[in-house]
Design a protein around this motif. Structure first.
Motif, PDB file in Angstrom:
ATOM      1  N   ARG A 102      -0.530   2.273 -13.076  1.00  0.00           N
ATOM      2  CA  ARG A 102       0.456   2.045 -12.037  1.00  0.00           C
ATOM      3  C   ARG A 102       1.868   2.331 -12.462  1.00  0.00           C
ATOM      4  O   ARG A 102       2.642   3.044 -11.508  1.00  0.00           O
TER       5      ARG A 102
ATOM      6  N   LEU B 167       2.393   6.067 -11.712  1.00  0.00           N
ATOM      7  CA  LEU B 167       2.663   6.593 -10.368  1.00  0.00           C
ATOM      8  C   LEU B 167       4.058   6.047 -10.019  1.00  0.00           C
ATOM      9  O   LEU B 167       4.756   6.586  -9.134  1.00  0.00           O
ATOM     10  N   ALA B 168       4.542   4.924 -10.265  1.00  0.00           N
ATOM     11  CA  ALA B 168       5.862   4.190  -9.892  1.00  0.00           C
ATOM     12  C   ALA B 168       6.770   5.067 -10.401  1.00  0.00           C
ATOM     13  O   ALA B 168       7.955   5.360  -9.835  1.00  0.00           O
TER      14      ALA B 168
ATOM     15  N   CYS C  54      -2.729   6.827   2.730  1.00  0.00           N
ATOM     16  CA  CYS C  54      -1.875   6.630   1.791  1.00  0.00           C
ATOM     17  C   CYS C  54      -0.264   7.033   2.398  1.00  0.00           C
ATOM     18  O   CYS C  54       0.701   6.517   1.881  1.00  0.00           O
TER      19      CYS C  54
ATOM     20  N   LEU D  64       2.486   4.475   1.715  1.00  0.00           N
ATOM     21  CA  LEU D  64       3.929   4.829   1.083  1.00  0.00           C
ATOM     22  C   LEU D  64       5.089   4.817   1.811  1.00  0.00           C
ATOM     23  O   LEU D  64       6.139   4.390   1.273  1.00  0.00           O
TER      24      LEU D  64
ATOM     25  N   VAL E 279       5.333   0.971  -0.181  1.00  0.00           N
ATOM     26  CA  VAL E 279       5.605   1.257  -1.405  1.00  0.00           C
ATOM     27  C   VAL E 279       7.049   1.741  -1.566  1.00  0.00           C
ATOM     28  O   VAL E 279       7.791   1.253  -2.508  1.00  0.00           O
TER      29      VAL E 279
ATOM     30  N   GLN F  10       2.113  -3.640  -6.620  1.00  0.00           N
ATOM     31  CA  GLN F  10       0.839  -3.113  -7.306  1.00  0.00           C
ATOM     32  C   GLN F  10      -0.441  -2.952  -6.458  1.00  0.00           C
ATOM     33  O   GLN F  10      -1.170  -2.182  -6.567  1.00  0.00           O
TER      34      GLN F  10
ATOM     35  N   LEU G 241      -0.157   0.661  -5.071  1.00  0.00           N
ATOM     36  CA  LEU G 241      -0.361   1.718  -5.950  1.00  0.00           C
ATOM     37  C   LEU G 241      -1.751   1.543  -6.250  1.00  0.00           C
ATOM     38  O   LEU G 241      -2.617   2.956  -6.346  1.00  0.00           O
ATOM     39  N   ASP G 242      -2.749   0.366  -6.396  1.00  0.00           N
ATOM     40  CA  ASP G 242      -4.123   0.380  -6.554  1.00  0.00           C
ATOM     41  C   ASP G 242      -4.689   1.067  -5.547  1.00  0.00           C
ATOM     42  O   ASP G 242      -5.850   1.774  -5.673  1.00  0.00           O
TER      43      ASP G 242
END
Length: 508
Positions: free
Chosen positions: A248, A251-252, A459, A463, A467, A491, A494-495
Motif C-alpha cells: 500500500r 501505491l500511496a 478504479c 481514485l 483515494v 487502506q 488501495l487494497d
C-alpha cells in the motif's frame, strides 16, 4: 481538313470552358469552406508546430542555426507581401519553422556531455539532488559531478546511481564513492523507446551503480530551493511508509509524491495488465483530480455563506486557489515533464474560468498543446504526450458533440438515474479514451489491456472520489502528525485497486 480543324477547335474550346467552370466551382466551394473553418484555424497551430519539431528530431545530423532562422525570417517577411489565402500558407510555414527552432533551442539549452564508454571502479563525487526508494535498494541522482579520469568538459552534468542500502542520505549532501558507470543505452529496437534521449533532456549523461555506501564529504547546504523541495518530498515519502505497509505504501507514494519505484515487479505487472498504469504516472489525471477536488470543495464551502457567495466571484477565487494547490502538488510530485505539461493544461483551464470562457473546448486543448510543444519540444516523441492529448482531444470532441443529449438526460433524471448516468459516463469515457489511444498503445508497448474497461470503471471513480480526496486531507494533516488516521481510512481503497489488478491479471 479545314472543317475538321474548325470542329476540333470548337470542341477544344467547349472542353476548356467546361474545365474552367469545374475549376471555378471547386474554388468557390474551397473558399466557402475555408471561410467557415477560419475560426477553427487555431486547432492546426499545434499540428504545424509538431510537424516542425518532428522534422528536427528526424534529422541524422545537427542542422545549422541558419536554416531555422532563415525560414522564420523569410516566412515573417512574406506576411507583409501576401494576402488572402496565400498568407494562410505562409503562416503555416512560419509555424513549422517555429517548431523546428524551438526544438533546436531546447536541445542546446539542456546540453550535457554523454559518457563515451563504460568506466569501472572509478571514484565519483557529487551533490545529491534526488533520491528514489526502489523495491530493492535506492537510486540517487548527483549533480556537480567529478569522475576520476574524466575531463571536466567531458563530465555529464548529472549522473544516476543505484545502491543497495541508501539509508541515512538526504537531498543536498555532497558524497563520494566507488562506482561503475555506463552511457545511457540507445533504443533496443528501431523506433523504440530512446532511453538515451530521455536521459539527455533530464541532464543525465551516465548511469550505473555504487559498490558500497558513499562517504558523506559535506553535509546539506541550503543553496537551492529545489533541494528544500526534494527534502520535503523525501520526508512525505517516509511518513507514508511509516503509516502504511507494503504494497500500500508504494501505491500511496506513487500517487502523492510520484515515486512508483518502490512498487514490486509483480504488482506493477498486474497494474499494467489491468490497464491501470496511467494511475501511477503523475500527469493530467492526478493534477486534474487534485486541483478539481480543491476547486469544488472550496467553492462549495464558500457557497454555504450567502453574503460571500452573492457579493464576490467565489468561482474565480476557487480557481486561483486550485491553481496554487496544483503547483504545490506538481512540486511534491517531482515536477517531471508529464507533470509540468499537466500543470500547463490545468492553468489554461482555470485561466479560461477566470476569463469567463468555457474551460472544455478543443481550442483550450490546442492552446495547451501549443504551450507544451514550445516549452518542451521533446515531449512530442513521448508516449505520455501522445496518449494524453489523443485521449483528451477525443473526449472533448465527443462530449462537445453529445452535450445536448447529456444535458437533457441530466435535467430529466432523478438521483438513481443520475448515478446510473455517471457510471455510463465513466464507461463511455474509458471506451473512447481506450479507442483513441489504442494505436499508440500498440505502437509503444506492443500490448493492449483487454480488460481495461472493467478495471477502470471501478478504479477511476475510486481514485477520484475516495483515494485522492483522502490524499489531500493527509497532506493537510501531516504538519499536525495526524496523517496516520487518514491513511488508515485510505487502506481499503488501495487494497481494492491491488486486488482488482491481480484479478484482471488472472483473466488475461
Amino acid at each position: 481538313m479545314k472543317v475538321y480543324a474548325s470542329f476540333c477547335k470548337v470542341k477544344w474550346g467547349r472542353a476548356q470552358a467546361h474545365d474552367k467552370a469545374i475549376i471555378n466551382q471547386f474554388l468557390q466551394i474551397a473558399e466557402r469552406e475555408l471561410s467557415e473553418q477560419r475560426v477553427q484555424a487555431i486547432l492546426l497551430v499545434p499540428v504545424l508546430i509538431a510537424f516542425g519539431i518532428g522534422i528536427y528530431f528526424s534529422l541524422g545530423v545537427e542542422p545549422s542555426w541558419y536554416y531555422g532562422g532563415a525560414a522564420i525570417a523569410a516566412s515573417f517577411g512574406a506576411l507583409f507581401i501576401t494576402k488572402d489565402y496565400a498568407r494562410i500558407f505562409v503562416v503555416g510555414l512560419l509555424l513549422i519553422a517555429t517548431g523546428f527552432v524551438a526544438a533546436q533551442i531546447r536541445t542546446h539549452s539542456v546540453y550535457t556531455p554523454i559518457l563515451k564508454r563504460q568506466l569501472d571502479f572509478r571514484d565519483v563525487e557529487g551533490r545529491i539532488v534526488a533520491l528514489e526508494t526502489l523495491d530493492k535498494g535506492t537510486r540517487m541522482t548527483l549533480s556537480h559531478v567529478r569522475i576520476e579520469g574524466v575531463q571536466p568538459l567531458e563530465t555529464p552534468r548529472k549522473i544516476r546511481l543505484k545502491l543497495w542500502k541508501g539509508d541515512g542520505f538526504v537531498i543536498g549532501q555532497y558524497v563520494r564513492g566507488l562506482a561503475s558507470l555506463t552511457p545511457p543505452s540507445p533504443p533496443v529496437i528501431p523506433k523504440g523507446f530512446d532511453f538515451q534521449r530521455y536521459m539527455y533532456f533530464r541532464g543525465i549523461g551516465a548511469v550505473g551503480f555504487l559498490y558500497g555506501p558513499p562517504e558523506i564529504v559535506e553535509d546539506v547546504k541550503a543553496t537551492h530551493w529545489m533541494n528544500a523541495v526534494e527534502r520535503l518530498r523525501q520526508k512525505i515519502g517516509s511518513r507514508i511508509e511509516n503509516a502504511l505497509d507494503a504494497p500500500r505504501s508504494g501505491l500511496a507514494r506513487a500517487l502523492i509524491v510520484g515515486q512508483k519505484t518502490s512498487i514490486s515487479d509483480d504488482d506493477m505487472d498486474a497494474i499494467r495488465a489491468a490497464g491501470l498504469a496511467h494511475m501511477l504516472a503523475i500527469s493530467g489525471l492526478h493534477v486534474g483530480l487534485f486541483s478539481g477536488v480543491v476547486f469544488f470543495a472550496l467553492r462549495f464551502g464558500m457557497a454555504l455563506f450567502p453574503p460571500l457567495a452573492l457579493r464576490y466571484p467565489i468561482k474565480k477565487y476557487a480557481a486561483v486557489t486550485a491553481m496554487v494547490c496544483a503547483f504545490f502538488y506538481m512540486m511534491i510530485a517531482g515536477a517531471t515533464i508529464p507533470t509540468q505539461r499537466a500543470m500547463i493544461s490545468i492553468t489554461v483551464v482555470f485561466c479560461a474560468i477566470l476569463l469567463d470562457r468555457s474551460p472544455i473546448s478543443l481550442r483550450v486543448v490546442a492552446f495547451a498543446a501549443t504551450c507544451i510543444l514550445l516549452i518542451f519540444p521533446e515531449s512530442l516523441a513521448s508516449a505520455s504526450f501522445q496518449m494524453s492529448f489523443a485521449a483528451v482531444t477525443a473526449l472533448v470532441a465527443f462530449y462537445d458533440w453529445t452535450r445536448p443529449v447529456w444535458s437533457k438526460w441530466a435535467r430529466q433524471a432523478g438521483i438513481g438515474k443520475k448515478a446510473a448516468l455517471y457510471f455510463i459516463g465513466v464507461a463511455s469515457t474509458t471506451v473512447i479514451a481506450t479507442l483513441a489511444t489504442a494505436p499508440l498503445t500498440l505502437f509503444h508497448f506492443q500490448a493492449l489491456p483487454a480488460y481495461g474497461l472493467l478495471a477502470n470503471i471501478v478504479c477511476v471513480p475510486l481514485l477520484a472520489f475516495f483515494v485522492m480526496p483522502l490524499a489531500i486531507v493527509a497532506l493537510i494533516a501531516m504538519p499536525f502528525g495526524l496523517e496516520g488516521m487518514v491513511f488508515m481510512l485510505m487502506q481499503p481503497g488501495l487494497d481494492v485497486i491491488f486486488r482488482l489488478a491481480h484479478f484482471v491479471l488472472g483473466l488475461v
